[in-house]
Design a protein around this motif. Structure first.
Motif, short mmCIF file in Angstrom:
data_model
loop_
_atom_site.label_atom_id
_atom_site.label_comp_id
_atom_site.label_asym_id
_atom_site.label_seq_id
_atom_site.Cartn_x
_atom_site.Cartn_y
_atom_site.Cartn_z
N GLY B 65 0.83 -1.20 0.00
CA GLY B 65 0.00 0.00 0.00
C GLY B 65 0.86 1.25 0.00
N THR B 66 1.94 1.24 0.80
CA THR B 66 2.83 2.40 0.84
C THR B 66 3.44 2.65 -0.52
OG1 THR B 66 3.40 1.55 3.01
CG2 THR B 66 4.64 3.43 2.23
N LEU B 67 3.84 1.55 -1.16
CA LEU B 67 4.45 1.66 -2.49
C LEU B 67 3.45 2.28 -3.47
CD1 LEU B 67 7.26 0.50 -3.38
CD2 LEU B 67 5.96 -1.22 -4.61
N ALA B 94 -13.63 16.61 -2.48
CA ALA B 94 -14.03 15.72 -3.57
C ALA B 94 -12.80 15.15 -4.26
CB ALA B 94 -14.90 16.47 -4.56
N ILE B 95 -11.77 15.99 -4.42
CA ILE B 95 -10.52 15.52 -5.04
C ILE B 95 -9.90 14.43 -4.16
CG2 ILE B 95 -8.18 16.19 -5.70
CD1 ILE B 95 -9.34 18.94 -6.40
N TYR B 96 -9.93 14.71 -2.84
CA TYR B 96 -9.38 13.72 -1.91
C TYR B 96 -10.11 12.39 -2.04
CZ TYR B 96 -8.80 11.24 2.48
OH TYR B 96 -8.59 10.26 3.41
N VAL B 97 -11.44 12.45 -2.03
CA VAL B 97 -12.22 11.20 -2.09
C VAL B 97 -11.95 10.48 -3.41
CG1 VAL B 97 -14.53 10.20 -2.06
CG2 VAL B 97 -13.99 12.08 -0.54
N GLY B 98 -11.82 11.24 -4.50
CA GLY B 98 -11.53 10.63 -5.79
C GLY B 98 -10.20 9.90 -5.77
N LYS B 99 -9.17 10.55 -5.22
CA LYS B 99 -7.85 9.90 -5.12
C LYS B 99 -7.93 8.67 -4.23
CE LYS B 99 -4.37 11.28 -6.67
NZ LYS B 99 -3.85 11.03 -8.02
N LEU B 100 -8.66 8.82 -3.12
CA LEU B 100 -8.79 7.71 -2.17
C LEU B 100 -9.43 6.50 -2.85
CD1 LEU B 100 -8.72 6.48 0.67
CD2 LEU B 100 -10.85 7.63 1.17
N LEU B 101 -10.50 6.74 -3.60
CA LEU B 101 -11.18 5.62 -4.26
C LEU B 101 -10.27 4.95 -5.29
CD1 LEU B 101 -14.83 6.93 -4.71
CD2 LEU B 101 -13.96 5.28 -3.05
N GLY B 140 -10.20 -2.43 7.16
CA GLY B 140 -8.78 -2.18 7.41
C GLY B 140 -8.14 -1.39 6.28
N THR B 141 -8.42 -1.79 5.05
CA THR B 141 -7.80 -1.11 3.91
C THR B 141 -8.27 0.34 3.82
OG1 THR B 141 -7.88 -3.24 2.82
CG2 THR B 141 -7.27 -1.37 1.46
N ILE B 142 -9.56 0.57 4.11
CA ILE B 142 -10.06 1.95 4.06
C ILE B 142 -9.33 2.82 5.08
CG2 ILE B 142 -12.07 3.43 4.50
CD1 ILE B 142 -13.82 1.29 3.27
N GLY B 143 -9.15 2.30 6.30
CA GLY B 143 -8.46 3.07 7.33
C GLY B 143 -7.05 3.41 6.91
N PHE B 144 -6.35 2.41 6.38
CA PHE B 144 -4.95 2.60 5.96
C PHE B 144 -4.88 3.62 4.83
CE2 PHE B 144 -1.28 1.45 3.37
CZ PHE B 144 -0.28 1.46 4.32
N ALA B 145 -5.75 3.42 3.82
CA ALA B 145 -5.68 4.27 2.64
C ALA B 145 -6.16 5.69 2.93
CB ALA B 145 -6.50 3.66 1.51
N ALA B 146 -7.09 5.84 3.88
CA ALA B 146 -7.60 7.19 4.20
C ALA B 146 -6.47 8.08 4.68
CB ALA B 146 -8.70 7.10 5.25
N PHE B 207 -12.12 3.50 13.60
CA PHE B 207 -10.90 4.14 13.08
C PHE B 207 -11.18 4.80 11.74
CE2 PHE B 207 -8.03 1.49 15.82
CZ PHE B 207 -7.34 2.55 16.34
N ASP B 208 -11.90 4.07 10.87
CA ASP B 208 -12.19 4.60 9.54
C ASP B 208 -12.94 5.92 9.65
OD1 ASP B 208 -11.07 2.32 8.67
OD2 ASP B 208 -12.89 1.42 7.85
#
Lengths: 219, 225
Positions: B65-67, B94-101, B140-146, B207-208
């Motif tokens: 994920g870090t990579l 909105a830009i943030y959410v787009g990148k996150l998705l 878990g992945t959502i928390g990490f990626a957020a 956490f998320d």
């Protein structure tokens, strides 16, 4: 800030001279004996670290929203002190644990989460130092997320079964222990304030020198 | 408008990725190498140690994920496209959410390969409760990626960002990884206790919520120059 320095210094010295006497006179804990006395420094240090974390977090929020450099100076001061007092906790804790539990360290929920919190603030300082331009904002975000972790750290002892004494131990102290304990908390608070005002002044001076340097290089 | 920006940003990222497949391939390869390295540490005489599989899975996800995060934003830096994005008349969250998705899509794609692989190589019965496993992985992945998306975006302009991303990201997301590992470890026990896993999933969701709220709230002031 300057006018606070001298009175705080005198008070801090006085308190820190009296504190060991009070601790020595305090009654021995039945099962742990002498080693329990480390608690008079361990817990106040932990309290100061928590205080630091909140100061750092709240002033980081103010800095992000209002963009005032003064708020950032407070935050960086608190961030550094969080690491210093956290280090006291992480040094005194294992000294006690070696005797009370027989090991220096155990991967207990409380210990792990505290260590993590400390790591977050070490990260905060690393970003400040090596982040380059704009690192003040970066580290502010780090501090806010660090502060968000505190409830999880604080509650962790009470939710999970852990070897670490619960936080309620402080409110149930007998009188013989409570007086030296709260005296130590106060002494630590004074020492903390002393270091805080000195470091804050240093940070302000540093910012001023930087400002002057920038103005001079414009000419 | 908000949803449209989110979709556009995500579609942009995914289109680039589908054309080059750079992040997916490198991330996947890296995750598999992680699993291989751990296989040497946690396998004795052909038998994997206890709960090792759960830990290996999550560490592989976190490292990969870090990579992916680093690469996804390095791309934006190259042609100053992040600045262009920020200049666009669109809401910053909105830009943030787009990148996150976009990042989440990549990470889920990686997990689709990594999870069966770890299950197969370490004989771990991950799929005995597919719903609980999915719950752990998704939350878990959502928390990490957020947190990761926020920090990677902030670090685009910083010096030594490659070093600083893990320095910032790991201490803050370790609670997420711990909960994920504990949950997955509980999943591979001979007798599965769903109550513990559900409790850990709700912790992950907590956490998320905290991380997402904080990220959405700080993205705007952080990305303003």
């Amino acid at each position: 800030m300057r006018k606070f320095f001298a009175p705080l210094l005198v008070l801090a010295i006085l308190l820190m001279v009296v504190a060991p006497v009070l601790i020595a006179e305090a009654p021995y804990e039945a099962t742990m004996g002498l080693i329990q006395k480390i608690f008079y420094f361990h817990v106040p240090s932990a309290m100061m670290m928590m205080l630091s974390v909140f100061i750092c977090g709240i002033w980081s929020i103010i800095f992000l929203l209002k963009k005032r450099p003064a708020a950032d100076h407070v935050a960086v001061t608190a961030g550094e002190l969080a690491v210093v007092f956290g280090l006291f906790v992480l040094v005194t804790g294992p000294l006690w644990a070696r005797i009370a539990w027989g090991v220096w360290w155990t991967w207990d929920v409380r210990l792990t989460s505290y260590f993590l919190l400390w790591m977050i603030f070490v990260g905060y300082l690393l970003v400040r130092k090596y982040g380059g331009p704009g690192s003040d904002k970066l580290s502010a975000a780090m501090a806010i997320f660090g502060m968000a972790n505190v409830p999880f750290v604080y509650v962790s002892v009470d939710i999970w079964r852990t070897m670490h004494p619960k936080t309620t131990v402080v409110t149930t102290l007998g009188e013989g222990m409570a007086i030296p304990f709260w005296f130590c908390v106060f002494a630590f608070l004074v020492v903390y304030s002393l270091v805080f005002v000195s470091r804050l002044r240093l940070e302000e001076q540093r910012a001023r020198v930087e400002q002057l340097f920038l103005e001079a290089s414009d000419i | 408008m908000f949803a449209r920006v989110v979709l556009l940003v995500m579609r942009k990222d995914l289109t680039i990725e589908v054309r080059s497949r750079e992040i997916l391939y490198t991330t996947l390869f890296f995750a598999v190498s992680c699993v291989l390295v751990f296989a040497f540490a946690f396998v004795r005489e052909g038998e994997p140690l206890g709960d090792a599989a759960a830990g290996i899975l999550w560490i592989a996800i976190a490292f990969a994920g870090t990579l992916a995060l680093g690469r996804a934003f390095e791309r934006e830096r190259h042609a100053e496209t992040l600045r262009a994005l920020m200049l666009a008349p669109a809401a910053r969250p909105a830009i943030y959410v787009g990148k996150l998705l976009g990042i989440l899509a990549l990470l889920f794609a990686t997990e689709l390969i990594i999870v069966p692989l770890v299950a197969l190589l370490f004989a771990a019965p991950f799929f005995s409760r597919p719903l609980l496993l999915a719950g752990l992985l998704v939350s878990g992945t959502i928390g990490f990626a957020a947190v990761g998306t926020l920090f990677a975006a902030m670090l685009v302009r910083a010096r030594s960002r490659d070093v600083l991303l893990p320095v910032l990201l790991y201490p803050i997301t370790i609670p997420v990884i711990i909960a994920g590992v504990r949950g997955t470890a509980a999943l591979v026990q001979p007798v599965v206790d769903p109550a513990i896993i559900v409790m850990l999933i709700s912790l992950l969701v907590a956490f998320d919520v905290v991380f997402l709220t904080l990220s959405l709230w700080t993205f705007e002031p952080l990305m303003t120059e």
